[in-house]
Design a protein around this motif. Structure first.
Motif, PDB file in Angstrom:
ATOM      1  N   UNK A   1       7.518   3.922  -6.124  1.00  0.00           N
ATOM      2  CA  UNK A   1       6.300   4.303  -6.853  1.00  0.00           C
ATOM      3  C   UNK A   1       6.498   4.145  -8.355  1.00  0.00           C
ATOM      4  N   UNK A   2       7.642   4.568  -8.854  1.00  0.00           N
ATOM      5  CA  UNK A   2       7.881   4.506 -10.297  1.00  0.00           C
ATOM      6  C   UNK A   2       7.980   3.047 -10.753  1.00  0.00           C
ATOM      7  N   UNK A   3       8.544   2.202  -9.927  1.00  0.00           N
ATOM      8  CA  UNK A   3       8.535   0.774 -10.300  1.00  0.00           C
ATOM      9  C   UNK A   3       7.092   0.265 -10.392  1.00  0.00           C
ATOM     10  N   UNK A   4       6.267   0.616  -9.403  1.00  0.00           N
ATOM     11  CA  UNK A   4       4.871   0.152  -9.421  1.00  0.00           C
ATOM     12  C   UNK A   4       4.121   0.709 -10.635  1.00  0.00           C
ATOM     13  N   UNK A   5       4.546   1.867 -11.128  1.00  0.00           N
ATOM     14  CA  UNK A   5       3.905   2.480 -12.302  1.00  0.00           C
ATOM     15  C   UNK A   5       4.505   1.961 -13.610  1.00  0.00           C
ATOM     16  N   UNK A   6       5.485   1.097 -13.516  1.00  0.00           N
ATOM     17  CA  UNK A   6       6.216   0.691 -14.723  1.00  0.00           C
ATOM     18  C   UNK A   6       5.592  -0.544 -15.366  1.00  0.00           C
ATOM     19  N   UNK A   7       6.004  -0.752 -16.614  1.00  0.00           N
ATOM     20  CA  UNK A   7       5.567  -1.954 -17.336  1.00  0.00           C
ATOM     21  C   UNK A   7       6.020  -3.216 -16.609  1.00  0.00           C
ATOM     22  N   UNK A   8       7.193  -3.125 -15.967  1.00  0.00           N
ATOM     23  CA  UNK A   8       7.763  -4.301 -15.296  1.00  0.00           C
ATOM     24  C   UNK A   8       6.880  -4.824 -14.156  1.00  0.00           C
ATOM     25  N   UNK A   9       6.124  -3.947 -13.513  1.00  0.00           N
ATOM     26  CA  UNK A   9       5.311  -4.368 -12.351  1.00  0.00           C
ATOM     27  C   UNK A   9       3.971  -4.941 -12.825  1.00  0.00           C
ATOM     28  N   UNK A  10       4.030  -5.782 -13.871  1.00  0.00           N
ATOM     29  CA  UNK A  10       2.809  -6.174 -14.577  1.00  0.00           C
ATOM     30  C   UNK A  10       1.951  -7.200 -13.828  1.00  0.00           C
ATOM     31  N   UNK A  11       2.535  -7.918 -12.867  1.00  0.00           N
ATOM     32  CA  UNK A  11       1.753  -8.969 -12.172  1.00  0.00           C
ATOM     33  C   UNK A  11       1.493  -8.583 -10.728  1.00  0.00           C
ATOM     34  N   UNK A  12       1.618  -7.306 -10.453  1.00  0.00           N
ATOM     35  CA  UNK A  12       1.503  -6.808  -9.083  1.00  0.00           C
ATOM     36  C   UNK A  12       0.272  -5.903  -9.032  1.00  0.00           C
ATOM     37  N   UNK A  13      -0.822  -6.389  -8.475  1.00  0.00           N
ATOM     38  CA  UNK A  13      -2.015  -5.561  -8.414  1.00  0.00           C
ATOM     39  C   UNK A  13      -2.814  -5.840  -7.147  1.00  0.00           C
ATOM     40  N   UNK A  14      -3.598  -4.858  -6.739  1.00  0.00           N
ATOM     41  CA  UNK A  14      -4.424  -5.006  -5.535  1.00  0.00           C
ATOM     42  C   UNK A  14      -3.624  -4.970  -4.249  1.00  0.00           C
ATOM     43  N   UNK A  15      -2.387  -4.465  -4.331  1.00  0.00           N
ATOM     44  CA  UNK A  15      -1.514  -4.489  -3.148  1.00  0.00           C
ATOM     45  C   UNK A  15      -1.472  -3.130  -2.454  1.00  0.00           C
ATOM     46  N   UNK A  16      -1.311  -3.184  -1.146  1.00  0.00           N
ATOM     47  CA  UNK A  16      -1.083  -1.972  -0.350  1.00  0.00           C
ATOM     48  C   UNK A  16       0.341  -2.099   0.184  1.00  0.00           C
ATOM     49  N   UNK A  17       1.262  -1.448  -0.507  1.00  0.00           N
ATOM     50  CA  UNK A  17       2.681  -1.604  -0.181  1.00  0.00           C
ATOM     51  C   UNK A  17       3.143  -0.478   0.747  1.00  0.00           C
ATOM     52  N   UNK A  18       3.719  -0.849   1.866  1.00  0.00           N
ATOM     53  CA  UNK A  18       4.199   0.146   2.825  1.00  0.00           C
ATOM     54  C   UNK A  18       5.703   0.339   2.627  1.00  0.00           C
ATOM     55  N   UNK A  19       6.136   1.584   2.495  1.00  0.00           N
ATOM     56  CA  UNK A  19       7.566   1.894   2.311  1.00  0.00           C
ATOM     57  C   UNK A  19       7.958   2.744   3.513  1.00  0.00           C
ATOM     58  N   UNK A  20       8.376   2.068   4.605  1.00  0.00           N
ATOM     59  CA  UNK A  20       8.396   2.748   5.896  1.00  0.00           C
ATOM     60  C   UNK A  20       9.613   2.425   6.762  1.00  0.00           C
ATOM     61  N   UNK A  21      10.677   1.903   6.157  1.00  0.00           N
ATOM     62  CA  UNK A  21      11.916   1.691   6.906  1.00  0.00           C
ATOM     63  C   UNK A  21      11.761   0.771   8.106  1.00  0.00           C
ATOM     64  N   UNK A  22      10.751  -0.106   8.069  1.00  0.00           N
ATOM     65  CA  UNK A  22      10.555  -1.050   9.169  1.00  0.00           C
ATOM     66  C   UNK A  22       9.744  -0.491  10.328  1.00  0.00           C
ATOM     67  N   UNK A  23       9.101   0.666  10.133  1.00  0.00           N
ATOM     68  CA  UNK A  23       8.406   1.331  11.253  1.00  0.00           C
ATOM     69  C   UNK A  23       7.199   0.546  11.773  1.00  0.00           C
ATOM     70  N   UNK A  24       6.545  -0.209  10.892  1.00  0.00           N
ATOM     71  CA  UNK A  24       5.335  -0.927  11.317  1.00  0.00           C
ATOM     72  C   UNK A  24       5.697  -2.234  12.007  1.00  0.00           C
ATOM     73  N   UNK A  25       4.899  -2.587  13.018  1.00  0.00           N
ATOM     74  CA  UNK A  25       5.150  -3.834  13.743  1.00  0.00           C
ATOM     75  C   UNK A  25       4.251  -4.964  13.268  1.00  0.00           C
ATOM     76  N   UNK A  26       3.250  -4.650  12.439  1.00  0.00           N
ATOM     77  CA  UNK A  26       2.293  -5.675  12.016  1.00  0.00           C
ATOM     78  C   UNK A  26       2.969  -6.717  11.138  1.00  0.00           C
ATOM     79  N   UNK A  27       2.450  -7.936  11.198  1.00  0.00           N
ATOM     80  CA  UNK A  27       3.075  -9.055  10.484  1.00  0.00           C
ATOM     81  C   UNK A  27       2.895  -8.911   8.974  1.00  0.00           C
ATOM     82  N   UNK A  28       1.729  -8.445   8.540  1.00  0.00           N
ATOM     83  CA  UNK A  28       1.446  -8.334   7.091  1.00  0.00           C
ATOM     84  C   UNK A  28       1.231  -6.884   6.704  1.00  0.00           C
TER      85      UNK A  28
END
Ligand code: NAD
Length: 261
Positions: A234-261
């Motif tokens: 979360x802090x990376x996404x809130x940082x100046x460095x994450x400047x070209x990353x927008x409109x994304x739904x990022x899952x942080x789930x240890x591989x729990x999801x089976x969906x391709x995207x």
């Protein structure tokens, strides 16, 4: 890597425990000035104390964000503190229940907690971010936006709604250097998850350890996330460095999801 967070004013809601608390602490360690919001003043004071003991800057604004007047009071307090540049939008999950029994009043109440505060706070913060041509907005959702979870109809419905709002907004404000993303935590070792597992264990007449084992068996990493593991992303996404990353739904789930995207 310098995250470019130092000195910036951050608003973290749902900051008194769990994921929000870990984000508030981590932002403060990176030098952000943190405004922490939640309902419980004592827990917020403990958080502010922890940040200050580490040499950081933080202020508490106790507020129940499901109440529109308290959202307005928070915004009035923020005007005194300065321009928020980093916004983590987070509150607690809604009650469980199936979709077929869902009533519009329940949906409305859950939206007052999960969706309307994000919309109201964002609308108020955007002009200042646009004036600075910089802003980071991140909403905490759930892995349920990718694979809805049984018996969590309110959560599945509203988090999908918030994801749609975030994606729409991301394209509207991208030209001002403002990014808008959502982070879906996987199963994370917080008080809320502990309570859910304890409830499940009691319902089925099994031990808490058995309920834990059943949960972790669904996760390829065979363990829950720590709040810190969610906060670091979360802090990376809130940082100046994450400047070209927008409109994304990022899952942080240890591989729990089976969906391709
Ligand atoms: P949590 O319940 O431990 O913490 C929620 C925080 O929000 C607390 O600080 C609480 O005081 C605050 N809050 C709740 N309602 C509020 C309100 N009306 N106004 C102001 N503050 C309010 O939750 P968590 O485990 O840290 O999870 C954070 C979010 O992520 C929740 O929405 C949760 O449903 C979701 N989530 C959690 C998990 C998990 O495994 N922990 C998994 C998927 C999604």
């Amino acid at each position: 890597m310098d995250l470019g967070i130092a000195g910036r004013l951050a608003l973290v809601t749902g900051a008194s425990q769990g994921i929000g608390r870990a984000v508030a602490l981590t932002l403060a360690r990176e030098g952000a000035r943190v405004v922490a919001v939640a309902r419980n003043p004592d827990r917020l004071s403990a958080l502010i104390g922890a940040i200050e003991r580490e040499g950081g800057w933080a202020r508490a604004v106790p507020a129940d964000l499901s109440r529109p007047p308290e959202r307005a009071r928070l915004l009035a307090e923020l005007e005194r503190l300065g321009q928020v540049e980093l916004f983590l939008g987070n509150t607690g999950g809604p009650p469980p229940g199936p979709a077929q029994a869902l009533r519009s009043e329940e949906l409305h109440n859950a939206a007052e907690q999960l969706l309307y505060p994000m919309v109201d706070l964002t609308r108020a913060l955007l002009p200042g971010m646009q004036a600075r041509r910089f802003g980071r907005i991140l909403y905490i959702t759930s892995l349920a936006v990718r694979e809805p979870i049984e018996n969590l109809a309110l959560s599945n419905t509203l988090r999908a709604g918030l994801t749609g709002y975030a994606k729409t907004l991301a394209r509207e404000v991208a030209a001002w250097g403002i990014t808008v993303n959502t982070l879906g935590p996987g199963y994370t070792q917080t008080e809320r998850l502990e309570a859910i597992l304890a409830h499940r264990a009691a319902q089925r007449g099994v031990s808490l350890e058995a309920a834990h084992a059943e949960q972790t068996a669904l996760i390829p990493m065979s363990r829950l996330a720590s709040p810190q593991e969610i906060a670091d992303v979360a802090v990376f996404l809130l940082s100046e460095r994450a400047s070209y990353l927008t409109g994304q739904a990022l899952m942080v789930e240890g591989g729990a999801l089976r969906s391709l995207l």
